[in-house]
Design an enzyme around this catalytic site. Structure first.
Site, PDB file in Angstrom:
ATOM      1  N   ASP A   1       0.608  -1.366  -0.114  1.00 13.99           N
ATOM      2  CA  ASP A   1      -0.082   0.048   0.057  1.00 13.99           C
ATOM      3  C   ASP A   1       0.862   1.195  -0.060  1.00 13.99           C
ATOM      4  O   ASP A   1       0.630   2.270   0.824  1.00 13.99           O
ATOM      5  CB  ASP A   1      -0.928  -0.009   1.099  1.00 13.99           C
ATOM      6  CG  ASP A   1      -2.127   1.178   1.017  1.00 13.99           C
ATOM      7  OD1 ASP A   1      -2.348   1.408  -0.154  1.00 13.99           O
ATOM      8  OD2 ASP A   1      -2.907   1.395   1.980  1.00 13.99           O
TER       9      ASP A   1
ATOM     10  N   LYS B   1       2.152   4.677  -1.197  1.00 10.95           N
ATOM     11  CA  LYS B   1       1.477   5.869  -1.714  1.00 10.95           C
ATOM     12  C   LYS B   1       1.708   7.119  -0.884  1.00 10.95           C
ATOM     13  O   LYS B   1       2.451   6.849   0.442  1.00 10.95           O
ATOM     14  CB  LYS B   1      -0.175   5.640  -1.696  1.00 10.95           C
ATOM     15  CG  LYS B   1      -0.781   5.675  -0.228  1.00 10.95           C
ATOM     16  CD  LYS B   1      -2.201   5.229  -0.563  1.00 10.95           C
ATOM     17  CE  LYS B   1      -2.981   4.984   0.943  1.00 10.95           C
ATOM     18  NZ  LYS B   1      -4.348   4.587   0.736  1.00 10.95           N
TER      19      LYS B   1
ATOM     20  N   ASN C   1       1.005   7.303   2.844  1.00 10.82           N
ATOM     21  CA  ASN C   1       1.612   6.282   3.719  1.00 10.82           C
ATOM     22  C   ASN C   1       3.334   6.619   3.888  1.00 10.82           C
ATOM     23  O   ASN C   1       3.938   5.947   4.342  1.00 10.82           O
ATOM     24  CB  ASN C   1       1.559   4.906   3.184  1.00 10.82           C
ATOM     25  CG  ASN C   1       0.068   4.536   3.715  1.00 10.82           C
ATOM     26  OD1 ASN C   1      -0.777   5.108   4.353  1.00 10.82           O
ATOM     27  ND2 ASN C   1      -0.505   3.442   2.772  1.00 10.82           N
TER      28      ASN C   1
ATOM     29  N   ASP D   1       2.177   2.495   8.103  1.00 14.64           N
ATOM     30  CA  ASP D   1       1.014   1.927   7.859  1.00 14.64           C
ATOM     31  C   ASP D   1       1.088   0.454   7.157  1.00 14.64           C
ATOM     32  O   ASP D   1       1.283   0.465   6.009  1.00 14.64           O
ATOM     33  CB  ASP D   1      -0.069   2.786   6.846  1.00 14.64           C
ATOM     34  CG  ASP D   1      -1.467   2.036   6.934  1.00 14.64           C
ATOM     35  OD1 ASP D   1      -1.528   0.811   7.633  1.00 14.64           O
ATOM     36  OD2 ASP D   1      -2.269   3.010   6.719  1.00 14.64           O
TER      37      ASP D   1
ATOM     38  N   THR E   1      -4.571   0.633  -2.796  1.00 14.40           N
ATOM     39  CA  THR E   1      -5.211   1.777  -3.325  1.00 14.40           C
ATOM     40  C   THR E   1      -5.206   1.701  -4.850  1.00 14.40           C
ATOM     41  O   THR E   1      -4.449   1.627  -5.522  1.00 14.40           O
ATOM     42  CB  THR E   1      -4.725   2.921  -3.002  1.00 14.40           C
ATOM     43  OG1 THR E   1      -4.461   3.039  -1.372  1.00 14.40           O
ATOM     44  CG2 THR E   1      -5.516   4.238  -3.191  1.00 14.40           C
TER      45      THR E   1
END
Length: 471
Positions: A151, A153, A156, A169, A188
């Site tokens: 994840d 991005k 994060n 995260d 995401t």
């Protein structure tokens, strides 16, 4: 640890008496050790609270995870964080578990999200290169450990108060072995790799590399490469690899983005290969020194002295560190280590150690001298104390425990370890000379005592295994 604002630190609040008027019922478990201040965001599975450690005054982020039938997944996140030690990965200090919740007490990255640092039109390439290099360093470290994030991005990726990257995260993260295929379709959409959409199984590391390509594109342009007007259109762009080549970005940077956003995951570079790309090698003189994990071989006597003054049982404290318990004692040690690594100090609030620690009587009344005194070079840096080294360590402590204890980069709140002051030659009065001679004699006795203590301590240090925390 998503933050609602890049200005997420509390302004004008120093260490307090840890009043708990702002605590709600569900945070009573934190009462004895932390003061919960306010919400600062939310992660994949829970809310993030800004809190203050009562004994040291250090600000921390507390991720509150509600179990609700997903206890295994939440414990997996905490176990992953326990095994990670890298200056560009957020540091875990403590894990508190209740019947309903799991509380992850972590380093507070006060610089906000990377998302909030990217202006319209994108960042300057020099700054983007510096930050992206740190992001890739963190991802390469995780992949070497056998963990994929899944994840990645800008939300994060946080910045600390000094402007360095902190990867956060790990709710979607998992352990993998070389060649292992994963099935979960997590992530995401705008950052998700095409093979997650198209195939029943996929390999983990190439998925992170694709997300890195999306992240770098966003950093340099201020826009996402795949963002259709509808979800269906976004998916179509992803599976076909359709994005606009930014003309204002240098050719080397565009080529790196192209390599990371290759549809065939087998042709994408690894994180280590990305670090050797010509675009990231520019300005190599600014690269941080090669990071190498440090095994916990012996405790920091200065930190243990401070904890002894706080009332901690040093034998139990060392057992907590050796067995990686992530309890209150370990959290206090890590926070003090965290502050010391920044050249900062701490202010002991004179509050009792949490009841679960079972403190020993403190020989000094710290309420009358809350600030550590400034010591001259001739004064002892550490007050002598006896460690319970004559007691053999539990047998399981010799084989349990994780690989290391991390350093961290979050500074405490405006407090400093005063630098040692060198006396100016020729300015000593006769009385000063006599005091200097007496102090030197005292210092020799103290150093002999410390040396004896270190030898005793080293005899009872458990061996630390190289195992990886299980899921």
């Amino acid at each position: 640890m998503d933050s609602q604002s890049s200005k997420s630190s509390v302004v004008g609040q120093g260490p307090s008496s840890c009043k708990t008027t702002v605590l709600r019922d569900q945070y009573e478990v934190l009462r004895d050790q932390y003061e919960v201040l306010r919400d600062i965001g939310h992660g994949g599975f829970g809310q993030i609270k800004l809190a203050r450690h009562c004994l040291t005054g250090a600000q921390v982020a507390v991720k509150v995870l509600q179990k609700k039938g997903q206890r295994f997944r939440l414990l997996s996140e905490s176990n992953i964080m326990k095994s990670l030690e890298h200056p560009n990965v957020i540091q875990l200090f403590q894990v508190i578990e209740t019947r309903k919740n799991i509380y992850l007490v972590m380093e507070h990255a006060g610089g906000g999200q990377l998302l909030d640092q990217v202006p319209p039109g994108g960042m300057q390439e020099e700054e983007a290169r510096r930050l992206f290099r740190e992001v890739v360093c963190a991802v390469a470290y995780c992949h070497d450990k056998g963990m994929v994030h899944r994840d990645l991005k800008p939300k994060n990726i946080m910045l600390d108060d000094r402007g360095h990257i902190k990867l956060i995260d790990f709710g979607f993260s998992t352990w993998v072995t070389p060649g292992q295929r994963l099935k979960e379709s997590w992530g995401t959409l705008s950052h998700i790799a095409p093979e997650i959409i198209q195939r029943p199984t996929y390999e983990g590391p190439p998925v992170d590399i694709w997300s890195l390509g999306v992240t770098l594109y966003f950093m340099l342009t201020g826009k996402l490469p795949f963002m259709g007007s509808t979800r269906k259109e976004t998916i179509r762009q992803i599976v076909k690899g359709l994005y606009h080549d930014p003309p204002h970005v240098s050719l080397a940077a565009r080529m790196l983005i192209y390599q990371m956003l290759t549809l065939d995951p087998r042709k994408r570079p690894t994180a280590k290969q990305i670090l050797r790309h010509i675009w990231l090698m520019q300005g190599e003189q600014h690269l941080p020194p090669h990071y190498q994990e440090a095994l916990l071989k012996q405790p920091d006597l200065e930190i243990l002295t401070i904890m002894f003054d706080m009332g901690y049982d040093l034998h139990k404290t060392w057992m907590s560190l050796a067995k990686r318990k992530y309890n209150g004692a370990m959290a206090t040690y890590l926070l003090l280590q965290h502050q010391k690594s920044q050249g900062q100090g701490f202010m002991f609030q004179g509050k009792p150690v949490p009841p679960l620690v079972q403190p020993q009587p403190c020989p000094l009344d710290s309420s009358h001298s809350p600030v550590l005194p400034i010591r001259s070079p001739t004064e002892p840096a550490l007050r002598t104390f006896s460690l319970p080294c004559e007691l053999p360590l539990p047998e399981e402590a010799k084989h349990s425990g994780q690989k290391h204890i991390r350093t961290a980069s979050q500074p405490p709140i405006h407090l400093h370890f005063p630098p040692a002051r060198t006396p100016t030659p020729g300015l000593h009065s006769p009385s000063d000379s006599g005091q200097l001679h007496a102090s030197r004699k005292l210092w020799k006795r103290v150093t002999r005592g410390i040396a004896t203590c270190v030898r005793q301590l080293c005899c009872c240090i458990p061996r630390v295994s190289n195992g990886v925390a299980p899921m």
